[in-house]
Motif scaffolding. Structure first.
Motif, PDB file in Angstrom:
ATOM      1  N   ILE A  47       0.839  -1.191   0.000  1.00  0.00           N
ATOM      2  CA  ILE A  47       0.000   0.000   0.000  1.00  0.00           C
ATOM      3  C   ILE A  47       0.882   1.251   0.000  1.00  0.00           C
ATOM      4  O   ILE A  47       1.915   1.295   0.680  1.00  0.00           O
ATOM      5  N   LEU A  61      -3.058   0.568  -4.077  1.00  0.00           N
ATOM      6  CA  LEU A  61      -3.105  -0.745  -3.449  1.00  0.00           C
ATOM      7  C   LEU A  61      -2.654  -1.825  -4.418  1.00  0.00           C
ATOM      8  O   LEU A  61      -3.228  -1.984  -5.506  1.00  0.00           O
ATOM      9  N   SER A 339      -2.956  -2.329   4.241  1.00  0.00           N
ATOM     10  CA  SER A 339      -3.356  -3.333   3.251  1.00  0.00           C
ATOM     11  C   SER A 339      -3.318  -4.698   3.920  1.00  0.00           C
ATOM     12  O   SER A 339      -2.353  -5.043   4.608  1.00  0.00           O
ATOM     13  N   LEU A 345      -8.100  -3.004   1.471  1.00  0.00           N
ATOM     14  CA  LEU A 345      -7.755  -1.699   2.034  1.00  0.00           C
ATOM     15  C   LEU A 345      -8.543  -1.435   3.314  1.00  0.00           C
ATOM     16  O   LEU A 345      -9.764  -1.585   3.336  1.00  0.00           O
TER      17      LEU A 345
END
Length: 542
Positions: A47, A61, A339, A345
């Motif tokens: 992330i 992401l 992440s 997320l």
């Protein structure tokens, strides 16, 4: 070592069941804003984030099949605005330079190499402008500092490629450093690199980008895998993570860069799970701790890290290398990103983050036209601002919400708002604003007083609170539109602040007086205009 580790991780990832959390073990300092799982069948990895020139925030992401770009300006409503496909891989790493994202992967086949993605057209779209394969096709990680990319763990030897990004889409390699062997992760600051090199943590002088020089190595602690690390804000202590669940987190004193002094030989969470990646912001280390989720350590005393927060993004007990993969705590809004390998997320708020400032309200006033009131207010900056409730009261005690104005999320420039309250009966009214963050946190602002169908006078009300420390609110009323001055003087008649100088509409206006830089004592606020002058006494007590 690297190949054995890769095979072990791949095997463990394959046998680990994908479980979507139904409940979470959340510490009170960490509050969940949103979980966004766009690709539940893909699984995820790294992330990072990007903030565009308008202040909009984006999560970047990594997934096993490519990279997702997500608009999180409203963190309660994430929206994917782009996806760049790439080789299928467990590992993908992302960093940002200027308005470009740089993506590495260990996948093979079509699309390998360093991907360069143009972010300048966000939020409309993202564009893959180039894939660089000149020096390597696979890489484990990338770090960018002061216009140089440090690409490590490459298939062509595993050292560190230093790339000059002066031309962002045409990198130029200045050196290939191999003295530390395979480098798994790297942190760079002020022309010094801190390499996590499997068995040891190394200091490398990169001031000459064409000739990196190994300065020192840490002790090779038995059984560990030197996985990742980050410097404290004073750049003296190195917070290190090893991935084999032997010591987990260690802390090293690097006051003298030529030697590594181990001051915390071990810090482990209660879950007996491996640790993955660490990122330092202020006095806190934000850690993606695999199955233990998101863990925050208070490192204000680096000799004694203390647990400051925990949120389990993966409450299952299955697998080994499952759960939180990466963290990103650096967004201007104060939102924290995690992440998770299985659940995507996660957006959080951390209540102890001292860098987060509320919405800065710079003015709140009322204009009266007959039996109608127009409220006007402005902000200098906004962070995570969902909007404003407008509340009215007849006694300054019992409040009722009469309207709502949407905020601008996160914005670094001025914003102006207005609200009309019509057909009021004769009498006295009070108005106040209540600002709401996206996660539901409320901030209440001072009220202003309005008189309907009663003659307004040129006057200044007693400040509130009084005595005060360090700021107070001063209300003034203006019977006719005209030029006024509102100034503050000390007992000797010396001007210490000018709160307003210019034209005011008829109505009641409030001004904030911040006396942070002044010493305790008596001060005088003086309102002048229309041939009149009014003065009040104020007491500052520190």
């Amino acid at each position: 070592m690297k190949n054995l580790r890769g095979l072990l991780l791949s095997f463990l990832f394959l046998i680990s069941a994908m479980i979507i959390p139904q409940s979470n073990n959340a510490d009170t300092t960490i509050s969940l804003v949103k979980n966004f799982n766009q690709y539940p069948t893909y699984k995820y990895n790294d992330i990072w984030a990007y903030v565009d020139p308008q202040g909009r925030e984006y999560a970047i992401l990594g997934t096993r099949r490519g990279t997702s770009f997500i608009d999180i300006t409203n963190p309660t409503l994430p929206v994917e605005v782009g996806f760049i496909g790439g080789p299928t891989s467990t590992w993908r790493d992302i960093k940002v330079h200027s308005h470009y994202a740089y993506i590495t992967t260990e996948g093979t086949g079509t699309g390998t190499g360093l991907q360069i993605v143009d972010l300048s057209n966000l939020p409309a779209s993202v564009t893959l402008v180039k894939t660089v394969t000149t020096w390597f096709t696979t890489a484990h990680n990338i770090y960018i500092d002061n216009g140089y990319a440090y690409v490590i763990g490459t298939g062509s030897g595993g050292g560190c490629h230093i790339l000059n990004l002066a031309d962002p889409i045409n990198p130029v390699r200045t050196a290939y450093y191999t003295a530390s062997g395979y480098i798994h992760d790297i942190y760079v600051w002020n022309d010094t690199a801190y390499a996590s090199a499997e068995d040891t943590y190394d200091v490398v002088d990169v001031s000459n980008k064409s000739n990196p020089v190994l300065v020192s190595k840490s002790a090779a602690l038995p059984g560990i895998y030197a996985h990742s690390g980050w410097l404290t804000e004073d750049k003296r202590y190195f917070i290190a993570c090893e991935e084999f669940n032997v010591r987990d987190v260690t802390v090293w004193d690097l006051q003298d860069r030529s030697s590594w002094n181990l001051i915390v030989p071990q810090w482990q969470s209660s879950g007996n799970t491996p640790v993955h990646n660490v990122f330092v912001k202020g006095n806190y280390a934000h850690i993606a701790y695999y199955k233990d989720g998101y863990i925050i350590l208070d490192i204000s005393n680096p000799f004694s890290p203390q647990l400051a927060g925990r949120y389990d993004t993966y409450p299952s007990s299955t697998g080994t290398y499952e759960g939180a993969w990466g963290a990103y705590p650096y967004l201007p809004s104060g939102n924290m990103l995690i992440s998770d390998i299985s659940t995507g997320l996660w957006i959080f708020r951390f209540s102890l983050d001292e860098s987060v400032v509320p919405v800065e309200l710079t003015g709140f006033s009322a204009n009266i036209t007959g039996n109608d009131v127009t409220l006007n207010w402005s902000t200098a900056t906004e962070l995570n601002n969902n909007g404003f409730e407008i509340q009215r009261s007849v006694d300054n005690n019992n409040w009722f919400t009469i309207g709502f104005k949407d905020g601008n999320g996160t914005k670094a420039s001025n914003s102006n708002y207005s609200f009309n309250d019509k057909n009021l009966t004769v009498g006295k009214y009070f108005y106040r604003l209540v600002q709401l963050d996206f996660n539901g946190v409320k901030t209440f602002y001072d009220a202003i007083e309005v008189l309907i169908n009663e003659e307004l006078s040129f006057d200044i009300s007693q400040n509130y609170p009084n005595p005060f420390n360090p700021s107070t609110t001063i209300n003034v009323s203006v019977a006719m539109k005209g030029n006024v001055n509102l100034r503050v003087f000390n007992p000797g008649g010396e001007l210490v602040a000018t709160l307003f100088e210019g034209e005011l509409d008829r109505g009641v206006h409030n001004f904030n007086f911040d006396a942070s830089a002044l010493s305790s004592g008596m001060y005088f606020a003086r309102l002048t205009g229309s041939g009149s002058a009014k003065t009040i006494k104020m007491i500052l007590l520190k």
